[in-house]
Design a protein around this motif. Structure first.
Motif, mmCIF file in Angstrom:
data_model
loop_
_atom_site.group_PDB
_atom_site.id
_atom_site.type_symbol
_atom_site.label_atom_id
_atom_site.label_comp_id
_atom_site.label_asym_id
_atom_site.label_seq_id
_atom_site.Cartn_x
_atom_site.Cartn_y
_atom_site.Cartn_z
ATOM 1 N N GLY A 229 42.505 54.578 69.301
ATOM 2 C CA GLY A 229 42.565 55.277 70.576
ATOM 3 C C GLY A 229 41.895 54.566 71.722
ATOM 4 O O GLY A 229 41.820 55.111 72.823
ATOM 5 N N SER A 230 41.395 53.312 71.509
ATOM 6 C CA SER A 230 40.690 52.584 72.566
ATOM 7 C C SER A 230 41.554 51.447 73.104
ATOM 8 O O SER A 230 42.202 50.731 72.330
ATOM 9 N N ALA A 231 41.526 51.293 74.423
ATOM 10 C CA ALA A 231 42.278 50.215 75.058
ATOM 11 C C ALA A 231 41.464 48.929 75.136
ATOM 12 O O ALA A 231 42.015 47.844 75.303
ATOM 13 N N GLU A 232 40.134 49.031 75.011
ATOM 14 C CA GLU A 232 39.252 47.878 75.058
ATOM 15 C C GLU A 232 38.580 47.703 73.701
ATOM 16 O O GLU A 232 38.343 48.682 72.990
ATOM 17 N N PRO A 233 38.245 46.461 73.314
ATOM 18 C CA PRO A 233 37.605 46.252 72.014
ATOM 19 C C PRO A 233 36.234 46.917 71.952
ATOM 20 O O PRO A 233 35.467 46.867 72.908
ATOM 21 N N ALA A 234 35.939 47.517 70.808
ATOM 22 C CA ALA A 234 34.612 48.089 70.590
ATOM 23 C C ALA A 234 33.622 46.996 70.227
ATOM 24 O O ALA A 234 32.417 47.132 70.470
ATOM 25 N N PHE A 235 34.117 45.925 69.641
ATOM 26 C CA PHE A 235 33.271 44.760 69.333
ATOM 27 C C PHE A 235 34.080 43.503 69.572
ATOM 28 O O PHE A 235 35.259 43.423 69.225
ATOM 29 N N GLU A 236 33.432 42.515 70.179
ATOM 30 C CA GLU A 236 34.115 41.258 70.479
ATOM 31 C C GLU A 236 33.109 40.125 70.481
ATOM 32 O O GLU A 236 32.008 40.247 71.002
ATOM 33 N N VAL A 237 33.475 39.016 69.870
ATOM 34 C CA VAL A 237 32.681 37.793 69.959
ATOM 35 C C VAL A 237 33.646 36.631 70.097
ATOM 36 O O VAL A 237 34.620 36.518 69.345
ATOM 37 N N GLY A 238 33.410 35.794 71.089
ATOM 38 C CA GLY A 238 34.342 34.702 71.315
ATOM 39 C C GLY A 238 33.823 33.724 72.349
ATOM 40 O O GLY A 238 32.851 33.995 73.068
ATOM 41 N N PHE A 239 34.490 32.592 72.429
ATOM 42 C CA PHE A 239 34.112 31.569 73.402
ATOM 43 C C PHE A 239 34.587 31.965 74.795
ATOM 44 O O PHE A 239 35.708 32.439 74.976
ATOM 45 N N THR A 240 33.716 31.759 75.768
ATOM 46 C CA THR A 240 34.120 31.853 77.167
ATOM 47 C C THR A 240 34.330 30.457 77.744
ATOM 48 O O THR A 240 34.977 30.295 78.769
ATOM 49 N N GLN A 241 33.777 29.454 77.070
ATOM 50 C CA GLN A 241 33.977 28.053 77.431
ATOM 51 C C GLN A 241 33.818 27.236 76.173
ATOM 52 O O GLN A 241 32.901 27.465 75.376
ATOM 53 N N VAL A 242 34.718 26.271 75.944
ATOM 54 C CA VAL A 242 34.635 25.450 74.744
ATOM 55 C C VAL A 242 35.217 24.071 75.026
ATOM 56 O O VAL A 242 36.189 23.932 75.780
ATOM 57 N N THR A 243 34.578 23.037 74.453
ATOM 58 C CA THR A 243 35.035 21.662 74.589
ATOM 59 C C THR A 243 35.052 21.023 73.215
ATOM 60 O O THR A 243 34.043 21.066 72.494
ATOM 61 N N PHE A 244 36.186 20.432 72.837
ATOM 62 C CA PHE A 244 36.298 19.786 71.536
ATOM 63 C C PHE A 244 36.052 18.290 71.687
ATOM 64 O O PHE A 244 36.977 17.473 71.666
ATOM 65 N N SER A 245 34.775 17.944 71.843
ATOM 66 C CA SER A 245 34.330 16.555 71.880
ATOM 67 C C SER A 245 32.916 16.511 71.324
ATOM 68 O O SER A 245 32.221 17.539 71.282
#
Length: 372
Positions: A229-245
């Motif tokens: 019933g929720s439109a937004e995640p109740a829990f979230e973890v993730g990159f907001t910026q990432v560089t593969f080097s």
């Protein structure tokens, strides 16, 4: 764009239609609108590709910023305890910076309002640095804790291809889940696949879990858990910026600053720690139900019961007390106790000394409480 402009630019409308039909209308429309589009993959293909990438090259060098956000519906935690307690991760947003050079080079930095905590691994050197207390802890591994199987041992142990491993995993997941994949997700500015798992059981509080995998490296970029019933995640973890080097070497070097308190701690060997976990599971924990409606049942010593929390002391006590004050008294044929319900998890402390917890409705918990 008007037909006149197309004619003036020398691009016949018929040619545009033919090209669009040849490429495929869906990707063309998505590309024009700015949505990232990756080659289509089934869930099995996606997991097999990810497994093959890890098996071949391991996790690639990378660095970035990770944001964890929880909106579980818990009461606001005391500000003084929030920065010192892991329970703070159950409310609000928390940022961390990550550097990964190899399995022996890793750094995690968690900034606070006026402080920062760092975990630095560089070869055989592992440090925990807490600026708030000006304390540096050098972590040593007990004999045997450094033993690691080499790549040939790892690859030869399970005699299956990445495709077979993916098929086996999905066969188990599919017993209780509906699995789907999208190829138009974007995380931290990178195109990603999103693997979506939704429960078949009606007693779960979870609507679905969404795992975003980078479209090029297959590295997990984000995990989102949605409550029903929720439109937004109740829990979230993730990159907001990432560089593969490869991160600069200085990111993994650490010397305790002058005046810092330096301590040493020794970690148990993996076999000893694993044995302790197995002894705890076999002797103290049982489960009721299957799949998404599994409920864990644990014994709770009287000193850890809700009514005694205020006397337990420690940094987490104020935060835990705040959560427990929101508990609701409940009773039934199974007995009586106190119930805590969040968007994703329910917990029941029974007066006869049990803790039941699961990503399930209160009805599922009380049903499990009556199962002996």
């Amino acid at each position: 764009m008007s037909r006149g402009k197309l004619v003036r630019w020398g691009v016949p409308v018929a040619a545009v239609a033919v090209i669009g039909a040849a490429i495929g209308a869906g990707p063309v429309i998505a590309a024009v609108s700015g949505d990232p589009v990756l080659p289509e993959r089934s869930a099995q293909q996606l997991l097999a590709d990810a497994a093959a990438a890890v098996q071949k090259d391991g996790l690639p060098p990378m660095s970035g910023t990770v944001l964890e956000t929880a909106s579980l519906g818990l009461p606001a935690l005391p500000q003084g305890a929030a920065t010192a307690s892991p329970l703070s991760l159950l409310s609000g947003s928390h940022e961390a910076k990550v550097w990964y050079g190899s399995r022996d080079q890793f750094r995690l930095a968690v900034p606070g309002p006026m402080n920062e905590t760092n975990v630095i691994v560089n070869g055989d050197q592992t440090w925990l640095w807490e600026s708030q207390t000006n304390k540096a802890t050098r972590i040593k591994l007990a004999p045997g804790a450094t033993d690691r199987p080499d790549r040939t041992q790892v690859s030869s142990a399970p005699a299956m291809t990445p495709q077979q491993a993916a098929e086996q995993l999905l066969s188990k997941v599919g017993e209780h889940s509906v699995v789907s994949v999208t190829n138009t997700t974007q995380v931290a500015g990178r195109s990603a696949y999103e693997l979506v798992l939704a429960p078949k059981e009606g007693g779960s509080l979870i609507q679905d879990i969404r795992l975003a995998l980078d479209g090029e490296t297959y590295v997990p970029l984000r995990v989102q858990v949605y409550a029903k019933g929720s439109a937004e995640p109740a829990f979230e973890v993730g990159f907001t910026q990432v560089t593969f080097s490869a991160p600069a070497p200085e990111n993994f070097t650490f010397t305790p600053p002058a005046g810092a308190k330096v301590e040493e701690k020794t970690l148990s060997a993996p076999k000893e720690a694993q044995q302790r976990r197995e002894d705890f599971r076999e002797g103290d924990v049982k489960t009721v139900g299957e799949g998404w409606t599994t409920v864990a049942v644990l014994p709770v010593p009287k000193a850890d019961a809700p009514r005694s929390t205020a006397e337990s002391g420690g940094q987490e006590a104020p935060s835990l007390e705040t959560i427990l004050r929101s508990a609701t008294p409940v009773s039934g044929p199974w007995g009586s106790g106190k119930l805590i319900k969040t968007k994703l998890v329910s917990a029941l402390f029974t007066d006869d000394g049990r803790l039941l917890v699961g990503a399930v409705t209160p009805e599922e918990l009380t049903k499990a409480a009556g199962a002996r």
